[in-house]
Scaffold this active site. Structure first.
Site, PDB file in Angstrom:
ATOM      1  CB  CYS A 270      -0.899   0.001   1.233  1.00  0.00           C
ATOM      2  SG  CYS A 270      -1.810   1.556   1.436  1.00  0.00           S
TER       3      CYS A 270
ATOM      4  CG  ASP B 235      -2.417  -3.767  -0.582  1.00  0.00           C
ATOM      5  OD1 ASP B 235      -3.116  -3.905   0.423  1.00  0.00           O
ATOM      6  OD2 ASP B 235      -2.080  -2.659  -1.037  1.00  0.00           O
TER       7      ASP B 235
END
Length: 152
Positions: free
Chosen positions: A50, A57
């Protein structure tokens, strides 16, 4: 036999690139000129970061393409995808970057990428990109990734 002249990573010890921009995507000549078929790559454990929090992620990525003259060399694709591990970008940017890099390298008849991202903040974000409509006269299977349902 497919011409592998000029490949720099296949058959060599190759470290993970520091970033997607530093990754070298390689291609080999399509060994079946005149044949139309779909090539599929599945990366069920794709990771990036992120850009706001630095937290990881995760995504299940599916890439389909109908080659013209070139195939992507799979080790270089694996290293390219792995290079996102320490790359901070939103889901949409990662997905489109992968699709465009492959389309620019291969000039395929058609290419699509489906990125099925696991929830961030409780909301899964799925991103889809394609070079155009899927060929109607060629079997292109569904990507088969169900929508995220959590524990329910």
């Amino acid at each position: 036999m497919t011409d592998t002249t000029g490949l720099t990573q296949l058959g060599q010890t190759t470290g993970l690139p520091a970033s997607p921009e530093a990754a070298v995507l390689e291609r080999v000549p399509q060994p079946n000129p005149g044949e139309r078929y779909n090539v599929r790559f599945t990366a069920p454990e794709f990771t990036s970061l992120c850009p706001m929090t630095g937290q990881p992620d995760f995504a299940h990525i599916m890439i389909d393409y109908v080659p013209r003259d070139w195939l992507v060399e799979s080790k270089s694709l694996k290293l390219f995808l792995g290079s996102f591990r320490n790359h901070g970008a939103f889901h949409e940017e990662c997905t489109v970057m992968i699709g465009r890099r492959l389309a620019d390298l291969l000039d395929p008849e058609w290419l699509r990428i489906g990125a099925y991202w696991y929830p961030r903040g409780g909301i899964p974000i799925d991103v889809f990109w394609a070079t155009g409509p899927a060929p109607e006269d060629l079997w292109i299977p569904d990507q088969g990734v169900p929508p995220y349902r959590g524990r329910g």
